[in-house]
Design an enzyme around this catalytic site. Structure first.
Site, PDB file in Angstrom:
ATOM      1  N   ASP A  41     -15.982  -5.459 -24.171  1.00 51.96           N
ATOM      2  CA  ASP A  41     -17.269  -4.581 -24.323  1.00 51.96           C
ATOM      3  C   ASP A  41     -17.717  -4.329 -23.183  1.00 51.96           C
ATOM      4  O   ASP A  41     -18.671  -3.534 -22.818  1.00 51.96           O
ATOM      5  CB  ASP A  41     -18.048  -4.138 -25.534  1.00 51.96           C
ATOM      6  CG  ASP A  41     -18.712  -5.931 -25.554  1.00 51.96           C
ATOM      7  OD1 ASP A  41     -18.358  -6.505 -25.268  1.00 51.96           O
ATOM      8  OD2 ASP A  41     -19.921  -5.521 -26.319  1.00 51.96           O
ATOM      9  N   HIS A 257       2.090 -11.206  -3.094  1.00 52.17           N
ATOM     10  CA  HIS A 257       0.808 -10.199  -3.346  1.00 52.17           C
ATOM     11  C   HIS A 257       0.008 -11.491  -4.667  1.00 52.17           C
ATOM     12  O   HIS A 257      -0.516 -11.751  -5.610  1.00 52.17           O
ATOM     13  CB  HIS A 257       1.173  -9.437  -4.831  1.00 52.17           C
ATOM     14  CG  HIS A 257       1.089  -8.326  -4.485  1.00 52.17           C
ATOM     15  ND1 HIS A 257       1.844  -6.773  -4.541  1.00 52.17           N
ATOM     16  CD2 HIS A 257       1.064  -6.995  -3.046  1.00 52.17           C
ATOM     17  CE1 HIS A 257       2.373  -5.435  -4.054  1.00 52.17           C
ATOM     18  NE2 HIS A 257       1.951  -6.820  -2.794  1.00 52.17           N
ATOM     19  N   ASP A 274      -5.131 -12.430   3.422  1.00 50.94           N
ATOM     20  CA  ASP A 274      -5.106 -10.473   3.632  1.00 50.94           C
ATOM     21  C   ASP A 274      -6.192 -10.277   2.652  1.00 50.94           C
ATOM     22  O   ASP A 274      -6.315 -10.559   1.715  1.00 50.94           O
ATOM     23  CB  ASP A 274      -3.714 -10.476   3.080  1.00 50.94           C
ATOM     24  CG  ASP A 274      -3.131  -9.064   3.325  1.00 50.94           C
ATOM     25  OD1 ASP A 274      -4.155  -8.281   3.176  1.00 50.94           O
ATOM     26  OD2 ASP A 274      -2.498  -8.092   3.197  1.00 50.94           O
ATOM     27  N   ASP A 285      -8.415  -3.585   5.307  1.00 50.39           N
ATOM     28  CA  ASP A 285      -7.052  -3.834   5.803  1.00 50.39           C
ATOM     29  C   ASP A 285      -6.033  -4.498   6.525  1.00 50.39           C
ATOM     30  O   ASP A 285      -5.835  -4.711   7.485  1.00 50.39           O
ATOM     31  CB  ASP A 285      -6.072  -2.588   5.018  1.00 50.39           C
ATOM     32  CG  ASP A 285      -4.948  -3.917   3.993  1.00 50.39           C
ATOM     33  OD1 ASP A 285      -4.801  -4.792   4.053  1.00 50.39           O
ATOM     34  OD2 ASP A 285      -3.812  -3.030   4.148  1.00 50.39           O
ATOM     35  N   HIS A 364       9.225  -7.235   3.437  1.00 55.19           N
ATOM     36  CA  HIS A 364       8.153  -5.114   2.427  1.00 55.19           C
ATOM     37  C   HIS A 364       7.650  -4.570   3.964  1.00 55.19           C
ATOM     38  O   HIS A 364       8.937  -4.737   5.070  1.00 55.19           O
ATOM     39  CB  HIS A 364       6.664  -5.924   2.730  1.00 55.19           C
ATOM     40  CG  HIS A 364       5.672  -6.735   3.612  1.00 55.19           C
ATOM     41  ND1 HIS A 364       5.096  -5.792   4.776  1.00 55.19           N
ATOM     42  CD2 HIS A 364       5.540  -7.856   3.828  1.00 55.19           C
ATOM     43  CE1 HIS A 364       4.889  -6.806   5.626  1.00 55.19           C
ATOM     44  NE2 HIS A 364       5.283  -8.049   5.156  1.00 55.19           N
ATOM     45  N   HIS A 368       1.314   1.372   6.306  1.00 55.11           N
ATOM     46  CA  HIS A 368       0.747   2.781   5.003  1.00 55.11           C
ATOM     47  C   HIS A 368       0.151   3.186   5.638  1.00 55.11           C
ATOM     48  O   HIS A 368      -0.794   2.683   6.700  1.00 55.11           O
ATOM     49  CB  HIS A 368       0.719   1.782   3.538  1.00 55.11           C
ATOM     50  CG  HIS A 368      -0.545   0.836   4.230  1.00 55.11           C
ATOM     51  ND1 HIS A 368      -1.708   1.023   3.997  1.00 55.11           N
ATOM     52  CD2 HIS A 368       0.100  -0.600   4.134  1.00 55.11           C
ATOM     53  CE1 HIS A 368      -2.338  -0.156   4.106  1.00 55.11           C
ATOM     54  NE2 HIS A 368      -1.357  -1.340   3.563  1.00 55.11           N
ATOM     55  N   HIS A 375      -3.529   2.032   0.528  1.00 54.77           N
ATOM     56  CA  HIS A 375      -3.125   2.744   0.307  1.00 54.77           C
ATOM     57  C   HIS A 375      -3.245   3.780   0.335  1.00 54.77           C
ATOM     58  O   HIS A 375      -2.502   4.712  -0.810  1.00 54.77           O
ATOM     59  CB  HIS A 375      -1.711   2.279  -0.398  1.00 54.77           C
ATOM     60  CG  HIS A 375      -1.168   0.502  -0.367  1.00 54.77           C
ATOM     61  ND1 HIS A 375      -0.756  -0.009  -1.916  1.00 54.77           N
ATOM     62  CD2 HIS A 375      -1.522  -0.014   0.199  1.00 54.77           C
ATOM     63  CE1 HIS A 375      -0.864  -1.419  -1.079  1.00 54.77           C
ATOM     64  NE2 HIS A 375      -1.417  -1.257   0.115  1.00 54.77           N
ATOM     65  N   GLU A 398       2.089  -4.302  10.256  1.00 55.13           N
ATOM     66  CA  GLU A 398       1.316  -5.815   9.598  1.00 55.13           C
ATOM     67  C   GLU A 398       3.455  -6.550   9.278  1.00 55.13           C
ATOM     68  O   GLU A 398       3.561  -6.639   7.969  1.00 55.13           O
ATOM     69  CB  GLU A 398       0.772  -5.539   7.924  1.00 55.13           C
ATOM     70  CG  GLU A 398       1.322  -4.603   7.257  1.00 55.13           C
ATOM     71  CD  GLU A 398       0.994  -4.342   5.490  1.00 55.13           C
ATOM     72  OE1 GLU A 398       0.557  -4.941   5.458  1.00 55.13           O
ATOM     73  OE2 GLU A 398       0.084  -3.100   5.684  1.00 55.13           O
ATOM     74  N   TYR A 402       8.226 -14.477   6.131  1.00 52.49           N
ATOM     75  CA  TYR A 402       7.899 -15.617   4.315  1.00 52.49           C
ATOM     76  C   TYR A 402       9.228 -16.138   4.714  1.00 52.49           C
ATOM     77  O   TYR A 402      10.703 -15.948   3.473  1.00 52.49           O
ATOM     78  CB  TYR A 402       7.790 -15.136   3.109  1.00 52.49           C
ATOM     79  CG  TYR A 402       6.447 -13.620   3.694  1.00 52.49           C
ATOM     80  CD1 TYR A 402       5.142 -13.934   3.766  1.00 52.49           C
ATOM     81  CD2 TYR A 402       6.913 -12.529   4.505  1.00 52.49           C
ATOM     82  CE1 TYR A 402       4.448 -12.967   4.336  1.00 52.49           C
ATOM     83  CE2 TYR A 402       5.968 -11.138   4.577  1.00 52.49           C
ATOM     84  CZ  TYR A 402       4.911 -11.734   4.597  1.00 52.49           C
ATOM     85  OH  TYR A 402       4.011 -10.617   5.203  1.00 52.49           O
ATOM     86  N   ARG A 420       2.070 -13.493   8.094  1.00 47.80           N
ATOM     87  CA  ARG A 420       1.532 -11.777   8.250  1.00 47.80           C
ATOM     88  C   ARG A 420       0.648 -12.003   9.132  1.00 47.80           C
ATOM     89  O   ARG A 420      -0.563 -12.802   9.156  1.00 47.80           O
ATOM     90  CB  ARG A 420       1.309 -11.184   7.210  1.00 47.80           C
ATOM     91  CG  ARG A 420       1.050  -9.822   7.582  1.00 47.80           C
ATOM     92  CD  ARG A 420       1.066  -9.127   5.521  1.00 47.80           C
ATOM     93  NE  ARG A 420       0.283  -9.284   5.154  1.00 47.80           N
ATOM     94  CZ  ARG A 420       0.684 -10.402   3.827  1.00 47.80           C
ATOM     95  NH1 ARG A 420       1.958 -10.442   3.362  1.00 47.80           N
ATOM     96  NH2 ARG A 420      -0.561 -10.841   2.877  1.00 47.80           N
ATOM     97  N   GLU A 422      -2.061  -8.109  10.133  1.00 50.88           N
ATOM     98  CA  GLU A 422      -1.977  -6.997  10.038  1.00 50.88           C
ATOM     99  C   GLU A 422      -3.232  -6.386  10.947  1.00 50.88           C
ATOM    100  O   GLU A 422      -4.274  -6.857  10.732  1.00 50.88           O
ATOM    101  CB  GLU A 422      -1.853  -7.013   8.338  1.00 50.88           C
ATOM    102  CG  GLU A 422      -2.556  -5.325   7.780  1.00 50.88           C
ATOM    103  CD  GLU A 422      -2.545  -5.558   6.485  1.00 50.88           C
ATOM    104  OE1 GLU A 422      -2.844  -6.252   5.548  1.00 50.88           O
ATOM    105  OE2 GLU A 422      -2.304  -3.698   6.188  1.00 50.88           O
TER     106      GLU A 422
HETATM  107  N1  GLY Z   1      -3.758  -5.498   1.259  1.00 53.64           N
HETATM  108  C1  GLY Z   1      -2.642  -4.465   0.935  1.00 53.64           C
HETATM  109  C2  GLY Z   1      -1.700  -3.902   2.323  1.00 53.64           C
HETATM  110  O1  GLY Z   1      -1.544  -5.069   2.724  1.00 53.64           O
HETATM  111  O2  GLY Z   1      -0.844  -3.849   1.977  1.00 53.64           O
HETATM  112 MN    MN Z   2      -1.832  -3.141   4.128  1.00 52.90          MN
HETATM  113 MN    MN Z   3      -3.538  -6.385   4.106  1.00 53.92          MN
END
Ligand code: GLY
Ligand code: MN
Ligand code: MN
Length: 473
Positions: A41, A257, A274, A285, A364, A368, A375, A398, A402, A420, A422
């Protein structure tokens, strides 16, 4: 800021959307998000639906906005030929003392028009009975299906009722339109108000990343840095993180992720963070990768500089008239040059591009849209072609590399390195503005930020000490 000032930008969004609806002769039904149970709950903290927030600035659950562009034939609209009057109608929970004691004060129906600038407000309990009359006369209705099955069923029952009345009704609600082409195209182009909020979100995120760089030392845990990021977001007035913080030490950075954030921070390894704050429901982001002991090792530095070059080259592509995909294509080309140059993949950069061998280390996309959703909405392809960039859009850039810890195709010294970088980038008339420019990015900037003593007087006491000493209010 009084409530009417705060809500003016949302009323402007509503007016722009109503103008689009009028062009299509469509009404819109925009519910907010549904409260979700986490377990048993216990509910997740409520976060309004982004479309709904964009059009109302109203953050309570159980609410629906109905927008009627005043198409001829609609109730309240003047006879055909007259100027149609657009109406915004909000359904919301009414004030109820015994419930407010448990879940907090409510705006209530009476205060909603004055506070939010909507034309009319009614209790949520009356929504389904009032909806058929409100929608009468509209041939098209903007409504997003697939988010709440029970609501979808009731909505379609209302449409069926209206269709049954077709003989006495001015128009048949024949078409249910997805909000994407109308509303999401508006959301893609940020208003000055949105940009000011996003800049503030980025400033908070910058402070959090700087604090993390200053604080991280071998022997600590990813969890401590995770806590420091969230602490900084909340302390500076953000509602929290725009998405789950990724705090990935060493080879954890190769898990795109990664969410556990429970590993150790080891001497000689990198830390990939990130994380971005969410402010007034707008996301930032940002990813930065830095050495836990403050100094890049040779292989780490070599790979870092490849990713940095890819970021810089890709960012230069962000300008009006270029395509969205050109940003990714440029990043990939520079990454391929780097991978070929370091001998991590056999072949020339052109060959790696062509045979897509780079995907082993870069799997990737590079960008975005960014806005209320991390996103964010907005089409990436228009008329079968990659969309042309235009002022007001905000996108991430970004690139990363890797090298999996068990990748025996490369020498051992490269394995387990994940990087990475970004940034959040606004398309401007002249080119672009990197909103996250103040967050350390070059090798020198990053190494400097990793030395707490060099952080400056404002952070003289280290970020972790400040955290421990902070009053618990
Ligand atoms: N943190 C999500 C991305 O970089 O798309
Ligand atoms: Mn991103
Ligand atoms: Mn990100």
């Amino acid at each position: 800021m009084d409530a009417s000032t705060f809500h003016a930008p949302y009323a402007e969004n509503r007016a722009r959307f109503l103008a689009r609806l009028a062009e299509r002769g469509a009404a819109a039904v925009i519910p907010t998000a549904t409260l979700k149970y986490r377990n048993h709950d216990t509910e997740y903290r409520f976060r309004p639906d982004s479309d709904f927030w964009y059009l109302t600035g109203f953050g309570e659950p159980e609410s629906v906005l109905v927008l009627l562009p005043g198409a001829p034939g609609a109730p309240g609209a003047p006879a055909a030929g007259g100027a149609a009057r657009p109406r915004s109608v909000l359904f919301l929970r009414d004030k109820k003392r015994e419930e407010e004691v448990w879940s907090g004060l409510r705006l209530g129906v009476a205060a909603a028009p004055g506070t939010l600038g909507v034309d009319e407000a009614f209790p949520m309990a009356e929504f389904w009975t009032r909806l058929p009359e409100l929608l009468t006369g509209f041939e098209r209705i903007v409504y997003r299906t697939g988010h709440d099955e029970a609501r979808d069923r009731q909505f379609h029952a209302v449409l069926a009722r209206l269709r049954a009345l077709v003989r006495s009704s001015a128009a048949l609600p024949g078409e249910v339109l997805d909000p994407a082409p109308l509303l999401h195209e508006l959301r893609l182009f940020k208003t000055p108000h949105e940009l000011s909020v996003m800049r503030r979100a980025v400033a908070i995120t910058a402070e959090a990343h700087r604090a993390a760089m200053a604080a991280a030392t071998p022997g600590m845990g990813e969890n401590e840095i995770d806590a420091l990021l969230t602490y900084t977001f909340l302390r500076r007035g953000a509602s929290g993180a725009a998405y789950g913080n990724i705090v990935a030490g060493g080879a954890n950075a190769c898990i795109l992720h990664y969410v556990n954030n429970d590993g150790p921070l080891r001497d000689g390894e990198l830390l990939l963070i990130d994380a971005g704050s969410e402010l007034e429901h707008y996301a930032s982001d940002v990813t930065r990768t830095f050495p836990i002991n403050g100094r890049f090792q040779a292989e780490q530095r070599a790979l870092y500089e490849v990713v940095l070059r890819a970021l810089q080259a890709a960012t230069l592509q962000v300008r009006p008239g270029n395509t969205f995909v050109s940003v990714h294509d440029t990043a990939v080309r520079v990454l391929c040059e780097g991978l070929a140059g370091l001998g991590l993949l056999p072949g020339t950069a052109e060959e790696l591009l062509k045979n897509e061998a780079y995907k082993r280390f870069y799997m990737h996309r590079t960008s975005h849209w960014l806005g209320l959703d991390v996103h964010d909405c907005g089409a990436y392809v228009v008329g079968g072609q990659s969309r042309t960039l235009a002022p007001g859009q905000v996108l991430t850039v970004e690139p990363g590399l890797y090298i999996a810890p068990d990748d025996t195709s490369v020498e051992a010294r490269w394995r387990g390195i994940g990087i990475r970088i970004e940034d959040d980038v606004l398309v401007t008339e002249q080119g672009c503005e990197v909103l996250t420019a103040a967050i350390p990015r070059t090798v020198e900037e990053v190494e400097r930020a990793c030395r707490p003593a060099a952080v400056g007087p404002a952070a003289a006491a280290s970020a972790m000490a400040a955290m421990a000493a902070a009053p618990r209010t």
